[in-house]
Scaffold this motif. Structure first.
Motif, short mmCIF file in Angstrom:
data_model
loop_
_atom_site.label_atom_id
_atom_site.label_comp_id
_atom_site.label_asym_id
_atom_site.label_seq_id
_atom_site.Cartn_x
_atom_site.Cartn_y
_atom_site.Cartn_z
N ARG A 3 0.85 -1.19 0.00
CA ARG A 3 0.00 0.00 0.00
C ARG A 3 0.89 1.24 0.00
O ARG A 3 1.86 1.32 0.74
CB ARG A 3 -0.91 0.00 1.22
N HIS A 47 -7.61 7.24 -1.38
CA HIS A 47 -7.91 6.15 -2.31
C HIS A 47 -6.91 5.01 -2.16
O HIS A 47 -5.75 5.22 -1.82
CB HIS A 47 -7.88 6.67 -3.75
N ASP A 48 -7.40 3.80 -2.47
CA ASP A 48 -6.54 2.62 -2.41
C ASP A 48 -5.49 2.71 -3.51
O ASP A 48 -5.81 2.60 -4.69
CB ASP A 48 -7.37 1.35 -2.57
N THR A 49 -4.26 2.90 -3.10
CA THR A 49 -3.15 3.05 -4.03
C THR A 49 -2.08 2.04 -3.64
O THR A 49 -1.69 1.97 -2.47
CB THR A 49 -2.59 4.49 -3.97
N PHE A 50 -1.64 1.25 -4.62
CA PHE A 50 -0.69 0.18 -4.35
C PHE A 50 0.51 0.28 -5.28
O PHE A 50 0.37 0.59 -6.46
CB PHE A 50 -1.36 -1.19 -4.56
N ALA A 63 -4.17 2.70 -8.70
CA ALA A 63 -5.04 3.34 -7.71
C ALA A 63 -6.48 3.08 -8.09
O ALA A 63 -6.85 3.10 -9.27
CB ALA A 63 -4.77 4.84 -7.66
N GLU A 66 -13.59 4.25 -5.64
CA GLU A 66 -14.91 3.62 -5.55
C GLU A 66 -16.00 4.55 -6.07
O GLU A 66 -16.02 5.74 -5.78
CB GLU A 66 -15.20 3.22 -4.11
N GLN A 98 -8.46 -6.54 -5.59
CA GLN A 98 -8.88 -5.53 -4.62
C GLN A 98 -10.32 -5.09 -4.87
O GLN A 98 -11.10 -4.90 -3.94
CB GLN A 98 -7.94 -4.33 -4.64
N ARG A 102 -13.87 -5.70 -2.51
CA ARG A 102 -14.79 -4.61 -2.15
C ARG A 102 -16.19 -4.84 -2.71
O ARG A 102 -17.03 -3.98 -2.66
CB ARG A 102 -14.21 -3.29 -2.64
#
Length: 149
Positions: A3, A47-50, A63, A66, A98, A102
Motif C-alpha cells: 500500500r 484512495h486505495d493506491t498500491f 489506484a 470507488e 482488490q 470490495r
C-alpha cells in the motif's frame, strides 16, 4: 504489492509522468495533463493506491476509486524501463482482486488510447469513448469495463 503512503506521492508522480511521456506526446500536451499525472499525498490518503516493487524499488502502481457498484481504475502506470516484464499484468490482477474484495461488480477504466490493447488482453471490453480536442485534433479515450462477477 504494498500500500502506498502519502510520502510516496512524488515517486508515483514521476512514474506516471515517465510512462505517459513514453508515448511521445508533445510537451505542451504533457503540460496540460500535469495535474492528472500528479499523485498527491491527499489522493493516496483517500484512495486505495498500491505500489509494485521489484528488488524493493517502486516500478509501477495502481489506484482505485470507488463509485457506487463499480470501482474505477484511476491509475495504472509502469516505469518505462520495466515495461514488458509482467508488471502491468501483476498490477492489473491485483487491482481486480482488490475491487472484488470490495464487492464491486465491475472495474471501469478510462484508458490512454495506447493502453487499450493491454486492457483488452487482460479481458476488459470497450463500452464507450470520451471525446475531447487537443490542438484542434479529435482525441478519443476508450472507456473499458472488466466484469468482476
Amino acid at each position: 504489492m504494498v500500500r502506498a503512503k502519502p510520502d510516496d506521492a512524488s515517486i508515483l508522480s514521476a512514474i506516471a509522468w515517465a510512462a505517459k511521456a513514453l508515448w511521445g506526446y508533445p510537451s505542451h500536451w504533457m503540460e496540460q495533463w500535469r495535474e492528472q499525472l500528479t499523485i498527491t499525498p491527499e489522493f493516496i490518503a483517500r484512495h486505495d493506491t498500491f505500489i509494485g516493487l521489484l528488488e524493493q524499488q517502486p516500478v509501477g502502481f495502481h489506484a482505485l476509486v470507488e463509485r457506487q457498484d463499480a470501482i474505477n481504475l484511476e491509475h495504472l502506470w509502469v516505469a518505462p524501463e520495466k515495461i514488458r516484464q509482467g508488471i502491468g499484468r501483476a498490477l492489473f490482477q491485483h487491482a481486480v482482486q482488490q475491487a472484488t474484495v470490495r464487492q464491486a461488480v465491475r472495474l471501469t477504466i478510462e484508458a490512454d488510447p495506447h493502453a487499450e490493447p493491454f486492457y483488452l488482453r487482460m479481458g476488459a471490453r470497450r463500452v464507450g469513448v470520451i471525446v475531447s480536442e487537443l490542438d484542434g485534433e479529435r482525441r478519443e479515450l476508450p472507456v473499458l469495463e472488466f466484469d468482476l462477477t
